[in-house]
Design an enzyme around this catalytic site. Structure first.
Site, short mmCIF file in Angstrom:
data_model
loop_
_atom_site.label_atom_id
_atom_site.label_comp_id
_atom_site.label_asym_id
_atom_site.label_seq_id
_atom_site.Cartn_x
_atom_site.Cartn_y
_atom_site.Cartn_z
CB SER A 133 32.93 87.91 47.83
OG SER A 133 33.75 86.85 47.37
N PRO A 241 32.56 91.43 34.79
CG PRO A 241 30.48 91.91 33.82
CD PRO A 241 31.53 92.50 34.74
CD GLU A 243 38.65 90.41 38.60
OE1 GLU A 243 39.22 89.82 39.54
OE2 GLU A 243 38.11 91.54 38.73
CD GLN A 280 31.86 49.60 32.27
OE1 GLN A 280 31.59 49.33 33.43
NE2 GLN A 280 31.16 49.16 31.23
CD GLN A 337 42.30 58.42 42.86
OE1 GLN A 337 42.60 59.38 43.57
NE2 GLN A 337 42.26 57.17 43.32
N GLY A 340 47.96 58.13 39.92
CA GLY A 340 48.35 57.35 41.08
C GLY A 340 49.40 58.06 41.91
N GLY A 365 35.51 86.43 42.95
CA GLY A 365 34.16 86.11 43.39
C GLY A 365 34.03 84.62 43.59
CB THR A 366 33.43 82.51 46.59
OG1 THR A 366 32.15 83.05 46.97
CG2 THR A 366 34.54 83.15 47.41
#
Length: 380
Positions: A133, A241, A243, A280, A337, A340, A365-366
């Protein structure tokens, strides 16, 4: 939500992209992943279909289309077809933009028709073993000697590094000036002193050829200088911007696809005599992801509108990049998740998406750099 931002002609282009990918990419993608590289033939076919160089002027073989929504549609269809996106995005939009706007008429005549036809594949080489970066940390140098620059250094993590015929290389031409001494040069295939190292084995994006590049007294013609000497950092910052918007488009489209597939699975997979989506916790999880993805799409569409109007700021590009890519990683994790044990199998679609997603918060950029930029914009 994405269709709120598109018009009829974008839908027609989407149909073209979807049909092309279904015919010319999807049937071969498993082979490309095993080979670790996309076939050169698909580049030529994409060029013939008019899918390359969308923003390149018509006189140089492109579509001459300045509306970023066409780029976004192609990216979305790559994602939804599960076709490796980074190489096409880098070639088709990021590098094409530099070669369309920062070059001389002679350079455009020399490079752009081949790029649009898929006869020439392009890459951009900024990252080095000790510089990611932080562009000011690059060590690759270019010294002017007569009608050539003598290029020395190493680049790594280069998308299209093996396939590339043209490589836009960032090098220091005035080392004492730090970031103000960076220059962009185009290195062409078979230039003496230019060699490619090993193909890097990545966690994801298996069909994207990612390589190390070496330059040992590589003599690059001065005619391959992009723009002005020592102006490279400004060019790169101006292109960031766009990219980052490309990366955000990949993120939102991927999140939408993963969510839709996980939702369908949650409605049909049963446990304890009921669909897992009816519990739920899972219902609330899916409701949360649906809301967050919708918000991401709205912000992405806003940023696309701003880019088209030439108003997209560096700060908003940083916001959309970090928010959408972090969301993509979150959606991949939560959806895996839900599947499964079957989701943890290497061949499962969600496992591949999980692996592909992780790099999104790193390249371009990180997340940490994006937040730093936003913080600075707040006067902090």
């Amino acid at each position: 939500m994405e269709h709120d931002a598109y018009e009829r002609e974008h839908g027609e282009f989407r149909d073209l992209c979807r049909a092309f990918l279904a015919r010319e990419a999807v049937p071969y993608h498993d082979e490309w992943e095993r080979d670790g590289i996309v076939s050169r033939e698909v580049w030529r076919k994409a060029g013939k279909a008019g899918l390359l160089g969308l923003g390149v002027p018509v006189e140089h073989g492109g579509a001459g289309e300045t509306d970023f929504r066409y780029v976004a549609v192609f990216i979305e269809e790559l994602v939804r077809s599960r076709v490796t996106a980074p190489g096409f995005v880098a070639h088709n939009d990021i590098i094409a933009a530099y070669l369309s706007t920062r070059t001389t008429p002679e350079q455009r005549d020399r490079w752009l028709p081949g790029l649009c036809a898929g006869e020439l594949v392009a890459a951009i080489a900024m990252t080095e073993p000790d510089a990611g970066s932080d562009l000011m940390g690059i060590r690759t140098t270019a010294v002017r000697e007569g009608d050539h620059y003598v290029l020395n250094g190493q680049k790594t993590f280069i998308t299209n590094g093996e396939n590339a015929d043209l490589v836009v290389v960032a090098a220091k031409t005035a080392t004492a000036r730090g970031g103000q001494g960076i220059t962009l040069l185009v290195v062409e295939r078979d230039t003496p002193g230019f060699t490619r190292g090993r193909r890097l084995e990545k966690l994801g994006w298996q069909a994207s050829d990612t390589s190390e590049l070496y330059f040992d007294d590589c003599r690059v013609p001065a005619a391959n200088l992009i723009g002005k000497e020592n102006a490279g950092q400004g060019y790169l910052m101006a292109g960031m911007p766009r990219e980052r918007l490309c990366i955000a488009t990949v993120a939102v489209a991927t999140a939408e696809k993963m969510f839709a597939e996980a939702l369908a699975y949650a409605k049909t997979r049963t446990a304890f005599g009921q669909p897992i989506g009816s519990f739920q916790h899972n219902r609330f999880l899916l409701a949360t992801l649906d809301t967050e993805i919708t918000l991401a799409r709205v912000f992405l569409n806003h940023c696309v509108t701003e880019l088209n109007a030439r108003r997209l700021t560096v700060t908003d590009a940083a916001k959309v990049k970090w928010w959408t890519t972090e969301l993509q990683v979150k959606v991949a994790d939560r959806c895996l998740q839900l599947y499964g044990g079957s989701g943890y199998l290497k061949e499962s679609p969600i496992a591949k998406e999980w692996a592909n997603s992780r790099v999104q918060t790193i390249y371009g950029g990180t997340t940490e750099i994006m937040k730093e930029m936003i913080g600075v914009s707040l006067g902090l």
